[in-house]
Enzyme design. Structure first.
Site, PDB file in Angstrom:
ATOM      1  N   GLY A 483       0.651  -1.084  -0.148  1.00  0.00           N
ATOM      2  CA  GLY A 483      -0.151   0.056  -0.019  1.00  0.00           C
ATOM      3  C   GLY A 483       0.722   1.286  -0.124  1.00  0.00           C
ATOM      4  N   GLY A 485       1.367   4.574   2.109  1.00  0.00           N
ATOM      5  CA  GLY A 485       1.171   5.290   3.362  1.00  0.00           C
ATOM      6  C   GLY A 485       1.465   6.562   3.110  1.00  0.00           C
ATOM      7  N   PHE A 487       3.799   8.468   4.011  1.00  0.00           N
ATOM      8  CA  PHE A 487       5.016   9.071   3.857  1.00  0.00           C
ATOM      9  C   PHE A 487       5.987   8.106   2.835  1.00  0.00           C
ATOM     10  CE2 PHE A 487       3.883  10.089   8.132  1.00  0.00           C
ATOM     11  CZ  PHE A 487       4.164  11.378   8.126  1.00  0.00           C
ATOM     12  N   PRO A 489       5.416   4.432   0.059  1.00  0.00           N
ATOM     13  CA  PRO A 489       4.926   3.355  -0.336  1.00  0.00           C
ATOM     14  C   PRO A 489       5.453   2.390   0.790  1.00  0.00           C
ATOM     15  CG  PRO A 489       6.599   3.681  -1.869  1.00  0.00           C
ATOM     16  CD  PRO A 489       6.552   4.910  -1.008  1.00  0.00           C
ATOM     17  N   VAL A 490       4.741   1.129   0.939  1.00  0.00           N
ATOM     18  CA  VAL A 490       5.004   0.076   1.838  1.00  0.00           C
ATOM     19  C   VAL A 490       5.042  -1.317   0.928  1.00  0.00           C
ATOM     20  CG1 VAL A 490       4.662  -1.079   3.811  1.00  0.00           C
ATOM     21  CG2 VAL A 490       3.769   1.125   3.515  1.00  0.00           C
ATOM     22  N   LYS A 504       8.992   0.037   4.741  1.00  0.00           N
ATOM     23  CA  LYS A 504       8.328   1.492   4.099  1.00  0.00           C
ATOM     24  C   LYS A 504       9.527   2.244   3.559  1.00  0.00           C
ATOM     25  CE  LYS A 504       4.915   4.324   5.330  1.00  0.00           C
ATOM     26  NZ  LYS A 504       3.887   4.883   6.064  1.00  0.00           N
ATOM     27  N   ASP A 601      -1.567  10.759  12.449  1.00  0.00           N
ATOM     28  CA  ASP A 601      -2.472  10.443  11.344  1.00  0.00           C
ATOM     29  C   ASP A 601      -2.913   8.901  11.847  1.00  0.00           C
ATOM     30  OD1 ASP A 601      -3.153  10.268   8.674  1.00  0.00           O
ATOM     31  OD2 ASP A 601      -1.320   9.474   7.940  1.00  0.00           O
TER      32      ASP A 601
END
Ligand SMILES: *[C@@H]1O[C@H](CO)[C@@H](O)[C@H](O)[C@H]1NC(C)=O
Ligand SMILES: *[C@@H]1O[C@H](CO)[C@@H](O)[C@H](O)[C@H]1NC(C)=O
Ligand SMILES: *[C@@H]1O[C@H](CO)[C@@H](O)[C@H](O)[C@H]1NC(C)=O
Ligand SMILES: *[C@@H]1O[C@H](CO)[C@@H](O)[C@H](O)[C@H]1NC(C)=O
Ligand SMILES: *[C@@H]1O[C@H](CO)[C@@H](O)[C@H](O)[C@H]1NC(C)=O
Ligand SMILES: *[C@@H]1O[C@H](CO)[C@@H](O)[C@H](O)[C@H]1NC(C)=O
Ligand SMILES: *[C@@H]1O[C@H](CO)[C@@H](O)[C@H](O)[C@H]1NC(C)=O
Ligand SMILES: *[C@@H]1O[C@H](CO)[C@@H](O)[C@H](O)[C@H]1NC(C)=O
Ligand SMILES: *[C@@H]1O[C@H](CO)[C@@H](O)[C@H](O)[C@H]1NC(C)=O
Ligand SMILES: *[C@@H]1O[C@H](CO)[C@@H](O)[C@H](O)[C@H]1NC(C)=O
Ligand SMILES: *[C@@H]1O[C@H](CO)[C@@H](O)[C@H](O)[C@H]1NC(C)=O
Ligand SMILES: *[C@@H]1O[C@H](CO)[C@@H](O)[C@H](O)[C@H]1NC(C)=O
Length: 794
Positions: A483, A485, A487, A489-490, A504, A601
């Site tokens: 996904g 995030g 800050f 991509p993960v 991440k 967040d």
């Protein structure tokens, strides 16, 4: 008691077996050490004995730290002459006065080959230093000692260097492979270049390969011994005069101090497994000690590097050439591949020797690997920055143009000067990186290094090499992406030890220096709580910074609660447990004494679930890593997700623990109702979830708010209390909202009386007038669940 008696009885019969490590340390003429017995030094520090290599019938005589659970050999008597006879013994040959390995009457190996001693009163003793020596007891003369014949390990008090009077020299030689003590390709020696320049040198097949740089102030220029982060300290010393020139060290606080020269030509600290030499020196002089190679192939870029991969190459890269020569080891294959412009990668065969060279289509970044394939380690050349070659060509073109058009000479000179400055800057940057790379242990033998913060247990952080991260994620393949995030991509990654992790990749623009980044990470690694996702480590590669988290198999909360079928898997007790867990995690973040972390967040997609559906808050460190870099003027940079943001944060950019409380309130309402706060429509009226809850609460119909799938499992008073607390959390005025510790006591304590909630923020009531600000937010709701992360460009 009875056991003690039995034990005592057994032991009186079998003293040796019960206390094998209190065995003898000395053999005399006439004694034989067979394959089932061992010598143990008087203080038990070291053991000497025969050891087999698995899957072969080869046996060697070696010494190891008695307490080393990996039994890493610090010395081997017969590295090139494996023994296969099972009746072989170690003994002092009474005829020749040599230390030998023999079977029957036949000498298999002459261990000591020193003709100076002939005597009838000889002993061979294993000392607590790890030295094994043959001594003539009549005149107390040492005839031979293992410290004079080092293999691949430097122990404290061992000399590395030379005796100018006798011509004796002490060098380490790597093993051929981890399973083969035979002489390998690398040699570590002490090669001072004058009094002022005391340094180590690694030679690869005789050629200078890497140097430690000068020894100064208890460390080396390119070998960060005793750096501020290392847990184990060494006292480094040397002697430099006309008689002797050597280096040696003492472990100051280590348990098993030793420096190991690996088959890949790296130096490993036996105590901490820190690795001190790049996995592979590419021949570019890049300030990490690698010795420059003037014969670099044209086709390679300074950025090209080998990356480890497990599995089969997909078709397209199958054309290979095989060289079964058992003397070829990994580093030879690397060199071959590096120098062969058509080579894209190589493997070694399963016995760790010989080369398989892979060639194929030229687009080096366009291949994929099937991780289910056979698990032989593969090395693939990757070009992180393939455009660089073009840039180089352009530079050359401009140089030629300038030469032909002499008028531009001055401009060219200026340009070159600038380039030099830039190069120096790049080099400085690279050097800083290399320092970390060293800390990080490059990828060969051991691709992780543990950064420890003052030895505090449990707060350690692993620094991964980029190659190991690239391999774990198959070069950040899109199918491994979990996904995106706030800050960056993960990705899902599988480390070489088969551990699953989430990686991440932080956006490049954070602009944070490496040192701050790392200090920050050490703080974050200390944040440990069952309801926080654990940060395992990080990886720094040029501008790229990556965080490695534990992997959560059950995805995130939003995957369940907003899905019509999956939400049924979360009954009320589970949801209650999740709400409470999130609250506990947030309390820990807010209250943790040394650093108050404001998440900024918190939302359903940032709550991950473990295999038992326990919640774990993710991304909590990000807020801090990024915050530190902000100046006052930049606090307007809003990081967060509309719908979860408190009004004061969304509109004024001010945030506090109370803005997290607000997000918690929204999240709790979502968990109870199974609906998203944003894009929520009720009876054709535009009203958000908070407004809906508030209206039902006002009307006394709060129970209608619950997710219908909860009907059978919910505990009504608990549910009502939860909605009540959530409404307290989303009150418009931050000072009215409870802090996390109050939230928890309100949730848990059934008898505690709760204040009446005031009007929530962003309430767009059916008849209420809309302020401009609430209107703005409601417009944003149509954009819904998008995470908004604005970075300042630098
Ligand atoms: C090995 O040596 C030990 C001690 O000297 C002895 O007890 C044992 O029987 C020997 N084993 C064999 C197989 O010779
Ligand atoms: C080890 O020895 C046994 C019997 O001596 C033999 O059958 C076997 O093949 C040998 N294994 C290897 C790997 O050489
Ligand atoms: C060996 O011991 C160390 C601690 O001294 C431990 O971290 C490591 O996991 C152990 N290794 C094995 C293979 O048991
Ligand atoms: C060991 O050394 C003796 C001489 O001292 C020599 O005769 C013998 O061949 C050597 N044996 C081996 C296996 O090298
Ligand atoms: C032997 O081990 C003991 C205990 O671990 C230690 O105190 C001692 O310094 C060691 N001796 C040597 C010579 O390394
Ligand atoms: C060997 O030498 C030591 C020390 O000089 C002495 O104590 C011992 O008796 C000697 N042993 C023999 C068998 O000569
Ligand atoms: C034998 O070894 C001793 C001790 O290491 C050393 O002093 C001596 O010079 C050596 N003699 C020869 C002939 O190598
Ligand atoms: C040890 O290394 C030095 C420097 O490379 C070399 O001159 C010497 O011959 C080496 N000694 C041995 C025994 O290989
Ligand atoms: C030597 O190293 C220590 C610790 O790394 C440092 O504090 C000190 O300033 C250094 N001294 C010099 C002269 O560089
Ligand atoms: C380091 O070793 C040297 C030489 O062996 C010794 O003089 C010095 O005291 C040692 N320093 C420390 C801090 O152990
Ligand atoms: C594959 O390798 C063989 C020799 O090893 C060579 O003749 C052939 O042209 C190669 N094929 C491709 C497609 O590179
Ligand atoms: C290594 O393995 C290859 C096949 O993988 C085999 O052909 C070769 O003989 C082996 N070499 C040795 C020294 O065992």
């Amino acid at each position: 008691m009875i056991y003690l008696i039995i034990f005592t009885i057994l032991c009186t019969n079998l003293i040796i077996n019960c206390f094998p490590a209190t065995g003898v340390s000395t053999i005399n003429i006439g004694d034989q050490l067979n394959r089932t017995s061992q010598l143990v030094s008087p203080g038990r520090n070291f053991t000497l004995g025969f050891f087999p290599i698995t899957d072969t019938n080869n046996t060697y005589l070696g010494i190891w730290y008695t307490n080393d659970n990996q039994s890493r050999k610090v010395w081997v008597a017969n590295p090139s002459i494996p023994i296969t006879s099972s009746s072989s013994v170690l003994m002092i040959d009474p005829g020749t006065s040599k230390l030998i390995i023999a079977t029957g009457g036949t000498t298999l190996v002459n261990i000591s080959n020193n003709e100076s001693g002939r005597g009838s009163n000889l002993t061979a003793t294993l000392e607590d230093t790890g030295n094994f020596h043959l001594k003539d007891e009549t005149d107390n003369r040492i005839l031979w000692q293992s410290f004079d014949h080092p293999t691949n390990v430097l122990l404290p008090d061992m000399k590395l260097g030379s005796d100018l009077r006798t011509g004796q020299s002490w060098n380490l030689t790597s093993w051929m492979s981890n399973e083969k003590p035979d002489l390998g390709a690398f040699m570590l020696s002490w090669e001072p270049d004058g009094e002022k320049s005391q340094r180590l040198m690694i030679r690869r097949r005789g050629q200078p390969y890497w140097t430690s740089g000068d020894l100064d102030n208890q460390t080396f220029e390119f070998m960060s011994v005793n750096n501020p982060f290392s847990q184990f300290q060494y006292n480094l010393s040397y002697v430099y005069n006309d008689e002797e020139r050597y280096f040696s060290f003492h472990g100051i606080n280590g348990v098993q101090p030793m420096w190991i020269l690996t088959p890949q030509g790296q130096i490993i600290d036996g105590d901490s497994s820190a690795t001190w030499v790049p996995e592979f020196c590419y021949g570019y002089d890049s300030g990490n000690g690698c010795v420059a190679d003037s014969n670099l192939p044209q086709c390679r870029n300074e950025d090209d590097m080998f990356s480890h991969l497990n599995g089969d190459f997909t078709p397209g890269m199958t054309n290979s050439s095989v060289d079964d020569n058992p003397d070829l080891i990994n580093s030879d294959c690397m060199v071959r591949c590096w120098n062969d412009c058509s080579c894209l990668g190589f493997t070694t065969s399963s016995n760790e020797t010989g080369c398989v060279i892979w060639t194929g289509a030229k687009s080096v970044n366009n291949f994929s690997v099937n991780p289910q394939g056979n698990s032989v380690q593969k090395y693939v050349l990757i070009s992180p920055n393939p455009s660089k070659g073009n840039a180089k060509n352009r530079i050359w073109a401009s140089i030629f143009a300038a030469i032909f058009l002499a008028l531009f000479c001055i401009g060219l000179l200026r340009y070159l000067k600038k380039r030099k400055v830039r190069r120096e800057e790049e080099r400085r940057q690279k050097r800083e990186d290399e320092y970390f790379l060293e800390l990080m242990a490059s990828d060969g033998f051991n691709d992780e290094t543990v950064l420890q913060s003052n030895g505090r247990k449990g707060s350690e952080l692993i620094v991964f090499s980029f190659a190991s991260i690239a391999a774990a994620t198959t070069d950040f393949a899109s199918e491994n992406k979990l996904g995106e995030g706030g800050f960056g991509p993960v990705y899902k990654g599988i480390l070489r030890d088969k551990r699953e992790v989430a990686i991440k990749r932080l956006s490049r623009t954070s602009g944070q220096g490496l040192v701050e980044f790392k200090n920050e990470l050490i703080l974050i690694a200390k944040l440990q709580h069952t309801n926080l996702v654990r940060v395992l480590g990080c990886c720094i590669h040029g501008e790229d910074k990556m965080l490695v988290y534990e992997y959560m198999p059950n995805k995130s909360l939003d995957f369940f609660i907003f899905d019509e079928t999956r939400k049924a898997l979360l009954d009320w007790p589970k949801r209650w447990n999740i709400i409470e867990g999130i609250a506990q995690g947030m309390l820990y973040l807010h209250k943790y004494s040394r650093m108050r972390v404001i998440h900024r967040d918190l939302k359903a997609s940032n709550v991950l679930l473990d295999e038992s559906m326990n919640p774990k808050i993710a991304d909590f460190g990000m807020a801090r890593i990024f915050k530190q870099n902000e100046t006052e003027a930049m606090t307007r940079r809003v990081v967060g997700t509309y719908g979860y943001m408190s009004p004061e944060y969304a509109m004024e950019g001010t945030f506090s623990v109370k803005s997290d409380v607000f997000s918690f309130g929204v999240l709790t309402l979502e968990i109870v109702s199974g609906r998203r706060n944003t894009s929520f429509s009720y009876l054709d009226k535009t009203v958000n979830l908070i407004g809906y809850a508030w209206e039902l609460w006002q009307q006394g119909d709060a129970l209608d708010f619950e997710d219908p799938t909860l009907a059978n499992t919910c505990v009504v008073p608990q549910l009502l209390r939860t909605i009540h607390v959530a409404l307290l959390c989303v009150q418009e005025n931050a000072t009215d909202r409870p802090v996390m510790s109050d939230v928890i006591s309100m949730l848990i304590n059934d008898t505690m009386s709760l204040p009446t909630p005031k009007r929530p923020a962003f309430f767009i009531g059916t008849g209420a007038s809309r302020s401009t600000s609430t209107k703005r937010m409601s417009d944003d709701h149509s954009v819904n669940n998008i995470t908004i992360t604005e970075m300042e460009a630098r």
